[in-house]
Design an enzyme around this catalytic site. Sequence first.
Site, PDB file in Angstrom:
ATOM      1  N   TRP A  50      -3.773  -2.118  -1.493  1.00  0.00           N
ATOM      2  CA  TRP A  50      -3.648  -3.372  -2.240  1.00  0.00           C
ATOM      3  C   TRP A  50      -4.404  -4.400  -1.404  1.00  0.00           C
ATOM      4  O   TRP A  50      -3.960  -4.752  -0.296  1.00  0.00           O
ATOM      5  CB  TRP A  50      -2.180  -3.751  -2.383  1.00  0.00           C
ATOM      6  CG  TRP A  50      -1.951  -5.087  -2.979  1.00  0.00           C
ATOM      7  CD1 TRP A  50      -1.781  -6.271  -2.316  1.00  0.00           C
ATOM      8  CD2 TRP A  50      -1.912  -5.425  -4.358  1.00  0.00           C
ATOM      9  NE1 TRP A  50      -1.622  -7.300  -3.178  1.00  0.00           N
ATOM     10  CE2 TRP A  50      -1.692  -6.820  -4.452  1.00  0.00           C
ATOM     11  CE3 TRP A  50      -2.019  -4.671  -5.519  1.00  0.00           C
ATOM     12  CZ2 TRP A  50      -1.589  -7.481  -5.670  1.00  0.00           C
ATOM     13  CZ3 TRP A  50      -1.913  -5.329  -6.749  1.00  0.00           C
ATOM     14  CH2 TRP A  50      -1.713  -6.698  -6.808  1.00  0.00           C
ATOM     15  N   LYS A  60       4.691  -3.423  -6.985  1.00  0.00           N
ATOM     16  CA  LYS A  60       6.133  -3.152  -7.049  1.00  0.00           C
ATOM     17  C   LYS A  60       6.856  -3.722  -5.836  1.00  0.00           C
ATOM     18  O   LYS A  60       7.972  -4.207  -5.946  1.00  0.00           O
ATOM     19  CB  LYS A  60       6.379  -1.630  -7.107  1.00  0.00           C
ATOM     20  CG  LYS A  60       7.843  -1.256  -7.246  1.00  0.00           C
ATOM     21  CD  LYS A  60       8.435  -1.828  -8.504  1.00  0.00           C
ATOM     22  CE  LYS A  60       9.924  -1.562  -8.614  1.00  0.00           C
ATOM     23  NZ  LYS A  60      10.542  -2.281  -9.772  1.00  0.00           N
ATOM     24  N   GLU A  68      15.326 -14.621 -16.344  1.00  0.00           N
ATOM     25  CA  GLU A  68      14.890 -13.216 -16.231  1.00  0.00           C
ATOM     26  C   GLU A  68      14.178 -12.782 -17.504  1.00  0.00           C
ATOM     27  O   GLU A  68      13.139 -12.106 -17.445  1.00  0.00           O
ATOM     28  CB  GLU A  68      16.081 -12.323 -15.935  1.00  0.00           C
ATOM     29  CG  GLU A  68      15.805 -10.827 -15.966  1.00  0.00           C
ATOM     30  CD  GLU A  68      14.721 -10.357 -14.988  1.00  0.00           C
ATOM     31  OE1 GLU A  68      14.306 -11.151 -14.103  1.00  0.00           O
ATOM     32  OE2 GLU A  68      14.249  -9.213 -15.130  1.00  0.00           O
ATOM     33  N   CYS A  72       0.855  -1.189   0.000  1.00  0.00           N
ATOM     34  CA  CYS A  72       0.000   0.000   0.000  1.00  0.00           C
ATOM     35  C   CYS A  72       0.888   1.235   0.000  1.00  0.00           C
ATOM     36  O   CYS A  72       2.029   1.196   0.392  1.00  0.00           O
ATOM     37  CB  CYS A  72      -0.855  -0.005   1.253  1.00  0.00           C
ATOM     38  SG  CYS A  72      -1.862  -1.485   1.378  1.00  0.00           S
ATOM     39  N   LYS A 124      10.287 -11.351 -17.578  1.00  0.00           N
ATOM     40  CA  LYS A 124       9.886 -10.068 -18.179  1.00  0.00           C
ATOM     41  C   LYS A 124       8.712 -10.256 -19.119  1.00  0.00           C
ATOM     42  O   LYS A 124       7.751  -9.494 -19.119  1.00  0.00           O
ATOM     43  CB  LYS A 124      11.089  -9.444 -18.898  1.00  0.00           C
ATOM     44  CG  LYS A 124      12.110  -8.848 -17.970  1.00  0.00           C
ATOM     45  CD  LYS A 124      11.625  -7.556 -17.360  1.00  0.00           C
ATOM     46  CE  LYS A 124      11.537  -7.395 -15.870  1.00  0.00           C
ATOM     47  NZ  LYS A 124      11.820  -8.250 -14.866  1.00  0.00           N
ATOM     48  N   ARG A 130       3.375   1.462  -6.739  1.00  0.00           N
ATOM     49  CA  ARG A 130       3.441   0.324  -5.803  1.00  0.00           C
ATOM     50  C   ARG A 130       2.341  -0.684  -6.087  1.00  0.00           C
ATOM     51  O   ARG A 130       2.315  -1.760  -5.511  1.00  0.00           O
ATOM     52  CB  ARG A 130       3.330   0.819  -4.359  1.00  0.00           C
ATOM     53  CG  ARG A 130       4.455   1.744  -3.937  1.00  0.00           C
ATOM     54  CD  ARG A 130       4.151   2.435  -2.636  1.00  0.00           C
ATOM     55  NE  ARG A 130       4.196   1.492  -1.533  1.00  0.00           N
ATOM     56  CZ  ARG A 130       5.246   1.323  -0.725  1.00  0.00           C
ATOM     57  NH1 ARG A 130       6.341   2.029  -0.926  1.00  0.00           N
ATOM     58  NH2 ARG A 130       5.249   0.461   0.270  1.00  0.00           N
ATOM     59  N   HIS A 187      16.687 -33.225 -21.727  1.00  0.00           N
ATOM     60  CA  HIS A 187      16.126 -33.987 -20.593  1.00  0.00           C
ATOM     61  C   HIS A 187      14.636 -33.719 -20.455  1.00  0.00           C
ATOM     62  O   HIS A 187      14.065 -33.926 -19.381  1.00  0.00           O
ATOM     63  CB  HIS A 187      16.878 -33.617 -19.315  1.00  0.00           C
ATOM     64  CG  HIS A 187      18.347 -33.917 -19.403  1.00  0.00           C
ATOM     65  ND1 HIS A 187      18.865 -35.192 -19.270  1.00  0.00           N
ATOM     66  CD2 HIS A 187      19.405 -33.113 -19.686  1.00  0.00           C
ATOM     67  CE1 HIS A 187      20.176 -35.155 -19.440  1.00  0.00           C
ATOM     68  NE2 HIS A 187      20.539 -33.900 -19.689  1.00  0.00           N
ATOM     69  N   GLU A 225       5.553 -11.070 -17.142  1.00  0.00           N
ATOM     70  CA  GLU A 225       5.059  -9.915 -16.374  1.00  0.00           C
ATOM     71  C   GLU A 225       4.448  -8.859 -17.266  1.00  0.00           C
ATOM     72  O   GLU A 225       3.451  -8.243 -16.910  1.00  0.00           O
ATOM     73  CB  GLU A 225       6.237  -9.244 -15.661  1.00  0.00           C
ATOM     74  CG  GLU A 225       6.805  -9.950 -14.502  1.00  0.00           C
ATOM     75  CD  GLU A 225       7.755  -9.045 -13.769  1.00  0.00           C
ATOM     76  OE1 GLU A 225       7.383  -8.557 -12.687  1.00  0.00           O
ATOM     77  OE2 GLU A 225       8.863  -8.831 -14.271  1.00  0.00           O
ATOM     78  N   ASN A 265      -0.934  -0.023   6.284  1.00  0.00           N
ATOM     79  CA  ASN A 265      -0.211  -0.835   5.311  1.00  0.00           C
ATOM     80  C   ASN A 265       0.253  -2.080   6.054  1.00  0.00           C
ATOM     81  O   ASN A 265       0.824  -1.983   7.137  1.00  0.00           O
ATOM     82  CB  ASN A 265       1.006  -0.069   4.770  1.00  0.00           C
ATOM     83  CG  ASN A 265       1.758  -0.867   3.715  1.00  0.00           C
ATOM     84  OD1 ASN A 265       1.251  -1.885   3.235  1.00  0.00           O
ATOM     85  ND2 ASN A 265       2.938  -0.425   3.366  1.00  0.00           N
ATOM     86  N   GLY A 266      -0.027  -3.270   5.504  1.00  0.00           N
ATOM     87  CA  GLY A 266       0.420  -4.507   6.169  1.00  0.00           C
ATOM     88  C   GLY A 266      -0.763  -5.443   6.396  1.00  0.00           C
ATOM     89  O   GLY A 266      -1.830  -5.291   5.810  1.00  0.00           O
TER      90      GLY A 266
HETATM   91  C1  AGP Z   1      10.505  -8.168 -11.025  1.00  0.00           C
HETATM   92  O1  AGP Z   1      10.229  -7.723 -12.362  1.00  0.00           O
HETATM   93  C2  AGP Z   1       9.264  -8.407 -10.243  1.00  0.00           C
HETATM   94  N1  AGP Z   1       8.461  -7.229 -10.161  1.00  0.00           N
HETATM   95  C3  AGP Z   1       9.478  -9.109  -8.931  1.00  0.00           C
HETATM   96  O2  AGP Z   1       9.895 -10.413  -9.251  1.00  0.00           O
HETATM   97  C4  AGP Z   1      10.542  -8.492  -7.977  1.00  0.00           C
HETATM   98  O3  AGP Z   1      11.819  -8.637  -8.532  1.00  0.00           O
HETATM   99  C5  AGP Z   1      10.487  -9.271  -6.660  1.00  0.00           C
HETATM  100  O4  AGP Z   1       9.189  -9.102  -6.124  1.00  0.00           O
HETATM  101  C6  AGP Z   1      11.536  -8.799  -5.653  1.00  0.00           C
HETATM  102  O5  AGP Z   1      11.309  -7.444  -5.328  1.00  0.00           O
HETATM  103  P1  AGP Z   1      12.463  -6.659  -4.517  1.00  0.00           P
HETATM  104  O6  AGP Z   1      13.671  -6.655  -5.417  1.00  0.00           O
HETATM  105  O7  AGP Z   1      11.901  -5.309  -4.269  1.00  0.00           O
HETATM  106  O8  AGP Z   1      12.722  -7.425  -3.264  1.00  0.00           O
END
Ligand code: AGP
Length: 635
Positions: free
Chosen positions: A95, A630, A504, A2, A508, A45, A527, A511, A121-122
């Site tokens: 959130w 985020k 990675e 949040c 991407k 966020r 395999h 996501e 938040n939490g």
């Molecule tokens: C990355 O593109 C993602 N948004 C997600 O995997 C992110 O890397 C992961 O949540 C870790 O976040 P942080 O680096 O803020 O700990």
Amino acid sequence: MCGIVGYTGLGFVSAEAGAVGHGAPVASERPLEVALEGLKRLEYRGYDSAGVALVGPGLEQVSFSKKAGKLGNLVADLESRPLPAATAAIGHTRWATHGGPTDTNAHPHLADGGRLAVIHNGIIENFAALRRDLSADGVPFVSDTDTEVAAQLLAKEYRASGDLTAAMAATARRLVGTFTLLAVHADDPTTVVGARHDSPLVVGLGEGENFLGSDVAAFVAHTKEALELGQDQIVTLTPTSVDVSDFDGKPAQGKRFTVDWDASAAEKGGFSSFMDKEIHDQPHAVADTLLGRTDEAGNIVLDDLRIDEAVLRAVDKIIVVACGTAAYAGHVAKYAIEHWCRIPVEVELAHEFRYRDPIVNSKTLVVAVSQSGETMDTLMAVRHAREQGAKVLAIVNTNGSTIPRESDAVLYTHAGPEIAVASTKAFLAQITAAYILGLYLAQLRGNKFPDEVAAILAELREMPRKVQTVLERSEYVRATARSMADQDKVLFLGRHVGFPVALEGALKLKELAYIHAEGFAAGELKHGPIALIDEGQPVFVIVPSPRGRDQLHSKVVSNIQEIRARGARTLVIAEDGDDEVRRYADEIFWIPQAPTLMQPLLAVVPLQIFAMALATAKGLDVDQPRNLAKSVTVE
Ligand code: AGP
């Protein structure tokens, strides 16, 4: 996840008295303006509802607005139903955790006859029991949220003491879980009280006005002077005072710092999206992370090292804990640190780490990698590691965040604010910082001579320029992506340090473009995964340098032939001059030559651009992809 904003100010007194900060409190539009602007800066966020609460002289009750959906819905409600001028405000982007994203469940939550407002938040884990007790006392509830329970508990404590700070402390002592709480009460329209436990809260220090935020983006447009609140602390804010205490009411200290980037850095800077801006920020992210890492003798120095050198010399195992992209950065670093330091390096997904009963002791160095510094899974892994006696070093991008505060040492990446939810420049900065750590350990433990360390640092210092070269070649990648907008499955292959790059690249694409994408170790192909290859199946292959580690290149070229023979469409990332690969590649995205361990900093960039361009071609929001946040601040 949040977003939280708080504000209290004396208001504009008169033209001759000048700006904010002089004379008796005067209600104005400024609290609402600051709150809305702060929430806008915190949008990245990820959220699904938003709200604000205001208090001001002469107002019998809190005035508020809260709406499900994006901030635009809140602004529209405020335009149709303007709130009165005020002296203090709290704002929130939610959130959803307990209770769906509805107007009722949005924050703020009110209590004490509409005179008290709370945002949170939490996750409050014991909210059900507390709600039962309060309901038994006849307290009514209108929402499904854990936050409303905190609000009603705070109201009960406030009615008992008449002191909002004491009431907040009493409430905080009864909550179990993670929380940042902010509250305002109509009885005292210039005071904002906050509490934090396991969830971030920073103070912005102004002139005749003060700010609160879940991170500095909430107020950096107004002040760069900040105060980081520690675990289990309460802050009482007025326009001219900031008092910090602990949950027992004893005075406590926050930690002053100056924010090292400005509000403009959090804008798009002429790019179509934060994602595009941040991909193009990557040369600076690497260069800035390298800055100031050596003393005049050329020895590597770390930011905030609270670990005895003797302890570091005795380390016999390193465990990297992280999530998502940060974990893949740690995976890349594993190859380098093991090669340079001859210490075994395990890379653990933070959320798996503490539940597998890991073997951790005082000779284990746990490296926590996190862009936000707030990822709850990673924070909990840090706590578990420290309970087991390990030393923890944090590699983090966000100053004033929780993970560095709970670590024994910190190596900040200097990627600047990463606003787009999908991580890009932080990935390169994390690899860079992890390499600095590896070189520091190799230097400290004598595995590398100073001239060897200097030579590798020199290679690293070449990388920003080489990343820039890859960026200048990006149009071909974008065009290829646009031509593939209808793809529904893409595979990624890599070996050695190319394997985490493949992971990675797949992340991407998942996501940003919501496409099924999977990364594999190229050697794993036969395999099982080769069964996925059919006519026209797009497969990215990260090809190692032909001048690098023996056999890696030839084996990957063989892999390309194997999938091509089965109809795959091969999209190859290869380094300039690699003629052998040409005959097997349907598309080649060239990158500058670089040493094996440096190649990930280049090979990932075309994959980032590809994912962004394909998502854009599909009309998707590359800055705030669906379902994602985020910073994942709940487990
Ligand atoms: C990355 O593109 C993602 N948004 C997600 O995997 C992110 O890397 C992961 O949540 C870790 O976040 P942080 O680096 O803020 O700990």
